[in-house]
Enzyme design. Sequence first.
Site, PDB file in Angstrom:
ATOM      1  N   PRO A  52     -13.726  -2.441  -6.721  1.00 23.99           N
ATOM      2  CA  PRO A  52     -13.043  -2.200  -4.864  1.00 23.99           C
ATOM      3  C   PRO A  52     -11.430  -0.686  -5.330  1.00 23.99           C
ATOM      4  O   PRO A  52     -11.018  -0.452  -7.004  1.00 23.99           O
ATOM      5  CB  PRO A  52     -11.601  -3.431  -4.753  1.00 23.99           C
ATOM      6  CG  PRO A  52     -12.331  -4.585  -5.338  1.00 23.99           C
ATOM      7  CD  PRO A  52     -13.070  -3.672  -6.623  1.00 23.99           C
ATOM      8  N   LYS A  90     -12.186 -10.603  -6.601  1.00 23.58           N
ATOM      9  CA  LYS A  90     -13.091 -10.048  -7.357  1.00 23.58           C
ATOM     10  C   LYS A  90     -11.574  -9.929  -8.778  1.00 23.58           C
ATOM     11  O   LYS A  90     -10.045  -9.567  -8.242  1.00 23.58           O
ATOM     12  CB  LYS A  90     -13.131  -8.174  -7.378  1.00 23.58           C
ATOM     13  CG  LYS A  90     -14.337  -7.978  -5.850  1.00 23.58           C
ATOM     14  CD  LYS A  90     -15.222  -7.282  -6.243  1.00 23.58           C
ATOM     15  CE  LYS A  90     -16.016  -7.473  -5.053  1.00 23.58           C
ATOM     16  NZ  LYS A  90     -16.848  -6.018  -5.092  1.00 23.58           N
TER      17      LYS A  90
END
Length: 113
Positions: free
Chosen positions: A2, A32
């Site tokens: 990300p 994540k």
Amino acid sequence: MPLLKISTNTKIDTPDAILKEATQLVATMLAKPASYVQIVLEDQQTISFAGSIEPCAYLELYSLGLPEAQTPMMSKTLCDFIAAKLAIAANRTYIQFQAPARHLWGWDSKTFA
């Protein structure tokens, strides 16, 4: 992988704190590991919104497999963060969400394909 990019026309006095908090926010929001999250913070940019140079922000959130059904929640979460940390109203913040194809995102001398 990300990536959150935050651009604002305001001056950020505590960039390290914002980077750290934004990393945790994105990691939690996307489920994540924080070790995969990258934050790009650009303050004092030349940005106007609705013809005004009052405080505003532009965010880009990229993530492989971005859960599109969750973007409304992510928009609220990110706008709340920007309002709390940078004192920028949600109605002066745009957010672009992107889910790049795995073969179009590189890291560590290779792609995620």
